[in-house]
Scaffold this active site. Sequence first.
Site: not given
Ligand code: PGA
Length: 259
Positions: A10, A12, A100, A102, A173, A179, A218
Site C-alpha cells: 500500500n 498510500k 483502510h 486512514e 490492521e 506506521g 509495521s
Molecule cells: P505500515 O502501514 O506498514 O506502514 O504500518 C500498513 C498499512 O497502513 O496498510
Amino acid sequence: MRRRALIVGNWKMNGLIEPACDLADGILFGLGQRADRMLHCEVVICPPATALHALHQRLGSGTLKLGGQNLSEHESGPHTGELCGIMLRNVGCWYVIVGHSERRASGEGNEVVGRKMAAAFRDGLTPIVCVGESLDERERGAAEAVVREQIAALLPHVPDARNKRESLVVAYEPVWAIGTGRNAEPEQIVAMHGFLRALLTEALGAAGEKVRILYGGSLKPANARTILALGDVDGGLIGGAALKATDFLAIIDAVPDEF
Ligand code: PGA
C-alpha cells in the site's frame, strides 16, 4: 487449510509517476528472480491512482498485479473527486483496498465500508477490507467487539456466488501498529486472526475457510518471517516497507514455503 499467500504493498500518497515506475520495475525484476516463489505467492501493489495508468502500461497483466487504494460506492455520476470500480479496472486493477483505517479516520463508517466492498465485487474487483481496533479500544478490552462490528457490517453485502465469497480478502490492521514501527505481538495476531476466521466461517460456511486474512501494521523484513508463519496469517498488507523494493522483496522471501 492452505491458501495462496497474498502480499500487498500500500503505497498510500507516495510516488509521482516516474519514481513509481522505477519502484515497480525494481519489484518486477526481483519477482522475475523468484519465479518458483510466485507459484504460491501473489503480489499486488496499490500505488496512488495517478500512477496506475502508467504502471498498467508497464506491467501488463503479469505477475505483479495492481490494486486501488479506495473506490466510490457509486457506479458513476456526480461524485466529484471520486473513482469508481470500473475506472480502476480500466487502468488494470484487480484488487482494491476498502476501509483502510486512514480513511475510516476521516469519517468512513462501517456501513459505507460495507457498501464499498459490495461495489468492488459488483465491478469485478477483489476487495481487501481492512479491520482493526485503536489503541484505546484495545486497552479497554474492546478489540474483538470492534472487529466483530466491522465484520458484521460487511456480511449483508458479501455476494452469494461462492467464487466471489471465497475471493474476499480481510486485512487485520490494528490502528496502533500502522506506521508506528510497533507491530502487534504474535500472540495478539494469532488471537485476532483466529477470531476473524471463526466469524467468517460462522457467517459464510466453507467459503469462510478460503477467505484470506492478511496482517498489516509495521510489517517489515525484520518481523516478516515470524508474522507470516503464524496460524491463519495468509499474507500481509504493507505500507512503509513497500516503498523500497529490497524491503518489499525481503518480505516476499519471508513467506513460508508451505503456502
Ligand atoms: P505500515 O502501514 O506498514 O506502514 O504500518 C500498513 C498499512 O497502513 O496498510
